[in-house]
Design an enzyme around this catalytic site. Structure first.
Site, PDB file in Angstrom:
ATOM      1  N   ARG A  70      -0.792  -1.719  -7.299  1.00 50.30           N
ATOM      2  CA  ARG A  70      -0.878  -2.972  -6.400  1.00 50.30           C
ATOM      3  C   ARG A  70      -1.928  -4.077  -7.184  1.00 50.30           C
ATOM      4  O   ARG A  70      -1.412  -5.342  -6.846  1.00 50.30           O
ATOM      5  CB  ARG A  70      -1.725  -2.246  -4.999  1.00 50.30           C
ATOM      6  CG  ARG A  70      -1.825  -3.333  -3.995  1.00 50.30           C
ATOM      7  CD  ARG A  70      -2.388  -2.716  -2.621  1.00 50.30           C
ATOM      8  NE  ARG A  70      -3.075  -3.516  -1.717  1.00 50.30           N
ATOM      9  CZ  ARG A  70      -2.680  -4.180  -0.794  1.00 50.30           C
ATOM     10  NH1 ARG A  70      -1.333  -4.105  -0.719  1.00 50.30           N
ATOM     11  NH2 ARG A  70      -3.281  -4.816  -0.017  1.00 50.30           N
ATOM     12  N   HIS A 109      -3.706  -9.140   3.211  1.00 46.84           N
ATOM     13  CA  HIS A 109      -5.154  -8.969   3.153  1.00 46.84           C
ATOM     14  C   HIS A 109      -5.578  -9.870   4.454  1.00 46.84           C
ATOM     15  O   HIS A 109      -4.986 -11.061   4.569  1.00 46.84           O
ATOM     16  CB  HIS A 109      -6.063  -9.648   1.992  1.00 46.84           C
ATOM     17  CG  HIS A 109      -6.100  -8.820   0.947  1.00 46.84           C
ATOM     18  ND1 HIS A 109      -6.189  -9.044  -0.391  1.00 46.84           N
ATOM     19  CD2 HIS A 109      -5.777  -7.255   0.822  1.00 46.84           C
ATOM     20  CE1 HIS A 109      -6.076  -7.951  -1.259  1.00 46.84           C
ATOM     21  NE2 HIS A 109      -6.001  -7.000  -0.611  1.00 46.84           N
ATOM     22  N   ARG A 130       0.892  -1.006  -0.042  1.00 42.51           N
ATOM     23  CA  ARG A 130       0.030   0.148  -0.086  1.00 42.51           C
ATOM     24  C   ARG A 130       0.892   1.100   0.006  1.00 42.51           C
ATOM     25  O   ARG A 130       1.806   1.201   0.716  1.00 42.51           O
ATOM     26  CB  ARG A 130      -1.057   0.204   1.219  1.00 42.51           C
ATOM     27  CG  ARG A 130      -1.778  -1.113   1.399  1.00 42.51           C
ATOM     28  CD  ARG A 130      -2.571  -1.292   2.613  1.00 42.51           C
ATOM     29  NE  ARG A 130      -3.536  -2.357   2.943  1.00 42.51           N
ATOM     30  CZ  ARG A 130      -3.200  -3.568   3.437  1.00 42.51           C
ATOM     31  NH1 ARG A 130      -1.918  -3.566   3.865  1.00 42.51           N
ATOM     32  NH2 ARG A 130      -3.940  -4.476   3.598  1.00 42.51           N
ATOM     33  N   TYR A 166      -9.299 -10.871  -7.546  1.00 42.14           N
ATOM     34  CA  TYR A 166      -8.046 -11.126  -8.510  1.00 42.14           C
ATOM     35  C   TYR A 166      -8.362 -12.303  -9.673  1.00 42.14           C
ATOM     36  O   TYR A 166      -8.096 -12.213 -10.881  1.00 42.14           O
ATOM     37  CB  TYR A 166      -6.661 -11.317  -8.136  1.00 42.14           C
ATOM     38  CG  TYR A 166      -6.397  -9.784  -7.542  1.00 42.14           C
ATOM     39  CD1 TYR A 166      -6.239  -8.672  -8.272  1.00 42.14           C
ATOM     40  CD2 TYR A 166      -6.393  -9.981  -6.245  1.00 42.14           C
ATOM     41  CE1 TYR A 166      -6.056  -7.319  -7.739  1.00 42.14           C
ATOM     42  CE2 TYR A 166      -6.018  -8.571  -5.447  1.00 42.14           C
ATOM     43  CZ  TYR A 166      -6.037  -7.321  -6.129  1.00 42.14           C
ATOM     44  OH  TYR A 166      -5.781  -6.208  -5.631  1.00 42.14           O
ATOM     45  N   HIS A 194      -3.063   2.326  -6.446  1.00 43.85           N
ATOM     46  CA  HIS A 194      -3.826   0.992  -6.266  1.00 43.85           C
ATOM     47  C   HIS A 194      -3.634   0.007  -7.395  1.00 43.85           C
ATOM     48  O   HIS A 194      -3.500  -0.986  -7.610  1.00 43.85           O
ATOM     49  CB  HIS A 194      -5.339   1.343  -6.128  1.00 43.85           C
ATOM     50  CG  HIS A 194      -5.637   1.081  -4.787  1.00 43.85           C
ATOM     51  ND1 HIS A 194      -4.988   1.505  -3.577  1.00 43.85           N
ATOM     52  CD2 HIS A 194      -6.962   0.450  -4.156  1.00 43.85           C
ATOM     53  CE1 HIS A 194      -5.757   0.975  -2.329  1.00 43.85           C
ATOM     54  NE2 HIS A 194      -6.939   0.313  -2.860  1.00 43.85           N
TER      55      HIS A 194
END
Length: 310
Positions: A255, A278, A147, A287, A252
């Protein structure tokens, strides 16, 4: 509300959300917060059933599908953010589906597009120090899937000695170890060499000599390190130099690219969950949908029987 403000700040800095989007999210979450308060709840204690009741009330009020879908999207993103920040121990909205709308897939860059971005990073910058810093930050972001808040607050000590693994302190105080790629290690070593030998009377030297000395990416702000907004601005500048349209490349998106490219390469979903930090595997499962879409497109565009007859 403080938590909503923090969420909107993160959306602006990390996801590059437009002003109108932020205003809509703010209105939607304020309405939801008022609903929960009337029921004696808070955004930190609301359950899935409460969200479903709220959505039913919105439908009863005659709100359009698009509006209800947007409100659920705002709630879903907020509850995911609350989980990552450690405000909650679960995500009550993760399994909820919108009113007639499919789940929005994250934007990603292809591997050739990532290469274009790196080419720009090595050439774009006012000084050699700027170019080295830009490349190091970009390499670390893509190599680890960090992040942006984790990236900008990296201590310089964590990258000294050419480590093969990086300890990342994430949201909610959770820690994880992430391997570093050879290009990321080289770029970081080159940046550290310039950073550590900057003349004392130079702008970079003064940052390192001051409270920025602790951080990998020192800056003149109150915290002493690069801000999320500064990284977002730097990334937008690199994207423009690489020829990308405005808004296509955000922290983002990097990422998402990290996770998607790992999955395309055969990585296990649980491993990607651990690398991303996560707390819930359901957050990582998005994903698989991205990969499904790419595989479907591949079949429809490359399979000989899928081509229209001439």
């Amino acid at each position: 509300m403080r938590q909503i403000s923090a969420f909107l700040d993160a959306q602006a800095a990390e996801a590059g959300a437009a002003r109108n989007t932020l205003l809509a999210y703010g209105r939607d979450l304020a309405d939801f917060a008022a609903f929960t308060a009337h029921r004696g709840l808070t955004l930190a204690t609301v359950a899935r059933e409460d969200i479903e009741t709220y959505l039913s009330r919105c439908e009863a009020e005659g709100l359009s599908r698009a509006t209800r879908a947007r409100r659920l999207s705002a709630i879903r993103q907020f509850t995911r953010f609350a989980l990552e920040e450690g405000w909650r121990n679960d995500d009550p909205a993760i399994r909820l589906t919108g009113p007639g709308r499919s789940q929005r897939l994250p934007r990603v860059l292809s591997q050739p597009e990532i290469a274009r971005l790196f080419d720009a990073a090595g050439q774009h910058g006012a000084t050699p120090e700027d170019r080295a810093r830009n490349l190091a930050a970009l390499e670390l972001a893509y190599a680890t899937g960090m992040r942006v808040s984790e990236l900008v607050s990296l201590p310089a000590a964590s990258l000294r000695g050419d480590p093969e693994l990086l300890l990342i302190r994430g949201k909610g105080g959770r820690e994880r170890m992430v391997p570093l790629t050879a290009p990321a290690r080289r770029a970081t070593a080159a940046w550290l060499a310039l950073r550590d030998t900057a003349p004392p009377d130079s702008p970079l030297g003064r940052l390192v000599a001051g409270k920025g000395g602790r951080w990998l990416f020192p800056a003149a702000g109150a915290e002493g390190h690069m801000t999320r907004q500064a990284f977002h601005g730097m990334l937008a500048s690199l994207a423009a130099a690489a020829g990308f349209p405005a808004g296509k490349v955000t922290p983002h998106v990097l990422r998402h690219a990290f996770a998607t490219h790992l999955l395309e390469g055969g990585a296990d979903l649980r491993a990607i969950q651990a690398l991303l930090g996560h707390a819930d595997l359901g957050t990582t499962e998005i994903y698989t949908h991205v990969l499904d879409e790419r595989l479907r497109e591949l079949v429809l565009t490359r399979h000989p029987l899928a081509q229209p007859s001439s």
